[in-house]
Design a protein around this motif. Sequence first.
Motif, PDB file in Angstrom:
ATOM      1  N   HIS A  49      -5.781  76.949 -24.430  1.00 59.63           N
ATOM      2  CA  HIS A  49      -5.311  77.871 -23.404  1.00 59.63           C
ATOM      3  C   HIS A  49      -3.790  77.843 -23.353  1.00 59.63           C
ATOM      4  O   HIS A  49      -3.189  76.792 -23.523  1.00 59.63           O
ATOM      5  N   GLY A  52       1.189  78.556 -19.933  1.00 64.71           N
ATOM      6  CA  GLY A  52       1.738  79.368 -18.842  1.00 64.71           C
ATOM      7  C   GLY A  52       0.923  79.219 -17.572  1.00 64.71           C
ATOM      8  O   GLY A  52      -0.294  79.210 -17.613  1.00 64.71           O
ATOM      9  N   ALA A 128     -16.079  71.438 -15.201  1.00 67.12           N
ATOM     10  CA  ALA A 128     -15.422  72.653 -15.689  1.00 67.12           C
ATOM     11  C   ALA A 128     -15.797  73.862 -14.830  1.00 67.12           C
ATOM     12  O   ALA A 128     -14.948  74.705 -14.520  1.00 67.12           O
ATOM     13  N   ASN A 145     -12.444  64.119  -6.698  1.00 64.82           N
ATOM     14  CA  ASN A 145     -13.685  63.407  -6.394  1.00 64.82           C
ATOM     15  C   ASN A 145     -14.860  64.222  -6.905  1.00 64.82           C
ATOM     16  O   ASN A 145     -14.901  65.438  -6.734  1.00 64.82           O
TER      17      ASN A 145
END
Length: 193
Positions: A49, A52, A128, A145
């Motif tokens: 990725h 930015g 994710a 957490n």
Amino acid sequence: RSFSSEKDIHKDYAVPNPTWSEDLRLLYEQFMKKCEDGSWERLPSYRQHPAGGCSDFQARHLDPSAMKELTSRARLFTRSFEDGLGFEYVMFCNDAEKRVVCILQGGPHLQGMPGLFHGGAILTIIDATAGMCAKRIGKVVLTANLNVNFKRPIPLCSVVVLNAQLEKAEGRKFFVSCTVHSGDGRTLHTEAT
Ligand SMILES: CCCCCCCCCCCCCCCCCC(=O)SCCNC(=O)CCNC(=O)[C@H](O)C(C)(C)COP(=O)(O)OP(=O)(O)OC[C@H]1O[C@@H](n2cnc3c(N)ncnc32)[C@H](O)[C@@H]1OP(=O)(O)O
């Protein structure tokens, strides 16, 4: 095939490939239909990725001299497997409902107990998906957490659906819940916050 060619780096991996099972394809088509009225959006996904959007964050946490070298070799963990061997997934978001759904087929290199998905791999995709749900609002987010209940094991190579929901936002803290169900929706495999 060169694993890290320019072509691979700029390729959007959140689309069907020949390793996808019929179940994953069907779910993908169902969610693509939901995208037609604009309420849901498919999120593209790359191996690398662009920095930015989080360069201030990187500058604060990383050694600048090491950063350049590292950045060129770095791969998003969930996209660092050859097609079909690791995480085959697509995320869809519904920003009005503050939800992110991830459809996933966990490949054979994600094995823990024989024939089952590794618990750490389940946590990875939960992190994710829940992280993406928070990131839709918070831009740069870190997990502080993660609580998880493993309710039923996930058979390796099966298809599951993750549902992440933003429960509340308190200043810069985001509370997200996430469930993992079997592709047919009948079995609750895992729940997390
Ligand atoms: C990303 C940018 C965009 C670019 C494009 C990139 C695209 C990438 C592809 C998509 C990725 C999608 C997202 C992936 C998500 C993965 C995230 C990770 O695993 S990250 C890797 C794994 N994660 C890490 O490595 C994170 C490591 N940890 C840290 O960096 C820090 O501990 C911190 C930032 C989390 C908090 O630090 P600090 O800000 O100094 O904290 P304070 O002491 O000031 O407290 C603030 C408030 O928070 C409370 N609170 C604090 N801790 C906890 C807790 N454990 N439990 C509960 N609560 C906690 C505390 O009580 C307080 O509450 P209040 O009094 O205000 O009510």
